[in-house]
Motif scaffolding. Structure first.
Motif, mmCIF file in Angstrom:
data_model
loop_
_atom_site.group_PDB
_atom_site.id
_atom_site.type_symbol
_atom_site.label_atom_id
_atom_site.label_comp_id
_atom_site.label_asym_id
_atom_site.label_seq_id
_atom_site.Cartn_x
_atom_site.Cartn_y
_atom_site.Cartn_z
ATOM 1 N N ARG A 162 7.093 9.691 1.245
ATOM 2 C CA ARG A 162 6.035 8.677 1.300
ATOM 3 C C ARG A 162 5.553 8.414 -0.113
ATOM 4 O O ARG A 162 5.243 9.343 -0.863
ATOM 5 C CB ARG A 162 4.879 9.130 2.179
ATOM 6 C CG ARG A 162 3.783 8.061 2.261
ATOM 7 C CD ARG A 162 2.752 8.386 3.316
ATOM 8 N NE ARG A 162 1.623 7.484 3.215
ATOM 9 C CZ ARG A 162 1.458 6.415 3.978
ATOM 10 N NH1 ARG A 162 2.345 6.118 4.893
ATOM 11 N NH2 ARG A 162 0.386 5.660 3.831
ATOM 12 N N ASP B 125 2.616 6.356 -2.360
ATOM 13 C CA ASP B 125 1.249 5.855 -2.172
ATOM 14 C C ASP B 125 0.588 5.525 -3.498
ATOM 15 O O ASP B 125 1.130 5.810 -4.566
ATOM 16 C CB ASP B 125 0.391 6.927 -1.477
ATOM 17 C CG ASP B 125 0.738 7.128 -0.035
ATOM 18 O OD1 ASP B 125 0.591 6.177 0.745
ATOM 19 O OD2 ASP B 125 1.148 8.257 0.306
ATOM 20 N N HIS B 126 -0.627 5.031 -3.368
ATOM 21 C CA HIS B 126 -1.558 4.782 -4.466
ATOM 22 C C HIS B 126 -0.986 3.890 -5.574
ATOM 23 O O HIS B 126 -0.898 4.302 -6.735
ATOM 24 C CB HIS B 126 -2.075 6.098 -5.058
ATOM 25 C CG HIS B 126 -2.703 6.995 -4.040
ATOM 26 N ND1 HIS B 126 -3.856 6.668 -3.376
ATOM 27 C CD2 HIS B 126 -2.307 8.188 -3.550
ATOM 28 C CE1 HIS B 126 -4.160 7.623 -2.531
ATOM 29 N NE2 HIS B 126 -3.234 8.563 -2.603
ATOM 30 N N GLN C 111 2.003 8.193 -6.482
ATOM 31 C CA GLN C 111 2.059 9.462 -5.770
ATOM 32 C C GLN C 111 3.234 9.480 -4.803
ATOM 33 O O GLN C 111 3.500 8.485 -4.129
ATOM 34 C CB GLN C 111 0.763 9.691 -4.996
ATOM 35 C CG GLN C 111 0.693 11.007 -4.270
ATOM 36 C CD GLN C 111 -0.660 11.203 -3.645
ATOM 37 O OE1 GLN C 111 -1.661 11.250 -4.342
ATOM 38 N NE2 GLN C 111 -0.702 11.321 -2.335
ATOM 39 N N TYR D 124 3.946 2.735 -7.581
ATOM 40 C CA TYR D 124 3.403 3.844 -6.808
ATOM 41 C C TYR D 124 3.161 5.017 -7.747
ATOM 42 O O TYR D 124 3.971 5.310 -8.618
ATOM 43 C CB TYR D 124 4.366 4.259 -5.694
ATOM 44 C CG TYR D 124 4.548 3.200 -4.638
ATOM 45 C CD1 TYR D 124 3.517 2.866 -3.767
ATOM 46 C CD2 TYR D 124 5.765 2.529 -4.506
ATOM 47 C CE1 TYR D 124 3.685 1.898 -2.795
ATOM 48 C CE2 TYR D 124 5.935 1.561 -3.525
ATOM 49 C CZ TYR D 124 4.898 1.244 -2.676
ATOM 50 O OH TYR D 124 5.070 0.286 -1.713
ATOM 51 N N GLY E 205 0.776 -1.237 0.000
ATOM 52 C CA GLY E 205 0.000 0.000 0.000
ATOM 53 C C GLY E 205 0.804 1.281 0.000
ATOM 54 O O GLY E 205 0.357 2.297 -0.535
ATOM 55 N N SER E 206 2.003 1.248 0.598
ATOM 56 C CA SER E 206 2.787 2.483 0.706
ATOM 57 C C SER E 206 4.245 2.155 1.018
ATOM 58 O O SER E 206 4.590 1.010 1.304
ATOM 59 C CB SER E 206 2.215 3.383 1.813
ATOM 60 O OG SER E 206 2.352 2.760 3.072
ATOM 61 N N THR F 204 7.850 4.280 2.917
ATOM 62 C CA THR F 204 8.311 5.456 3.654
ATOM 63 C C THR F 204 9.830 5.420 3.780
ATOM 64 O O THR F 204 10.405 4.364 4.048
ATOM 65 C CB THR F 204 7.689 5.496 5.068
ATOM 66 O OG1 THR F 204 6.269 5.392 4.954
ATOM 67 C CG2 THR F 204 8.043 6.783 5.785
ATOM 68 N N THR G 189 3.310 17.289 -2.722
ATOM 69 C CA THR G 189 2.890 16.010 -3.296
ATOM 70 C C THR G 189 3.032 16.053 -4.805
ATOM 71 O O THR G 189 2.634 17.028 -5.454
ATOM 72 C CB THR G 189 1.430 15.706 -2.901
ATOM 73 O OG1 THR G 189 1.346 15.680 -1.469
ATOM 74 C CG2 THR G 189 0.973 14.376 -3.451
#
Length: 151
Positions: free
Chosen positions: A110, A112-113, A128, A126, A80-81, A83, A146
């Motif tokens: 981070r 994401d998406h 984002q 990923y 999912g992500s 970091t 972002t």
């Protein structure tokens, strides 16, 4: 004349051996094995369309190289992500980019998406990236920036 026949025979033998060796090297992989295993977790796609997992460095501004991430240390990377902590190296472009100076700012990164990657839909990438500036930031930047990542 005899020497010509010997040279021809040696050359033909060498070609046959080379052909056999190349045929073995290019043979299909054994049943049940794929030549390029798919990553277990999403990837981040770099400027030259290479999938990366936990890269130490990453170029954000592919066109001009005026923003990049370096010294990335990944603490988390899953379906999912992801970091990391690291440094955003940014050109101040003063008085213009070619004459500007690069400055380093500590960040938390981070990702994401994850979505299917257009180049290889079986691979999730990923889409984002968020940067959180933890100690100073470039002029005009918010504390959190972002970016949409390319596909």
């Amino acid at each position: 004349m005899r020497m010509h026949k010997v040279n021809t025979a040696v050359t033909l033998g060498a070609v046959a051996l080379l052909t056999a060796a190349m045929g073995t090297a290019s043979a299909a992989p054994p049943a049940g094995r794929t030549p390029h295993p798919q990553p277990a977790h999403p990837v981040i796609v770099d400027c030259v369309w290479h999938p990366q997992v936990r890269p130490a460095d990453f170029m954000i501004a592919c066109g001009d190289g005026n923003s990049s991430l370096s010294s990335l240390r990944w603490s988390h990377w899953d379906q999912g992500s992801a970091t990391a902590s690291g440094v955003n190296v940014v050109n101040d472009c003063k008085p213009y980019c070619a004459a500007g100076r690069f400055h380093s700012y500590p960040v938390t990164v981070r990702l994401d998406h994850p979505q299917p990657w257009k180049k290889n839909p079986r691979v999730q990438h990923y889409t984002q990236m968020s940067l959180v500036y933890t100690d100073g930031r470039p002029d005009g930047f918010d504390r959190v920036v972002t970016y949409s990542l390319w596909n």
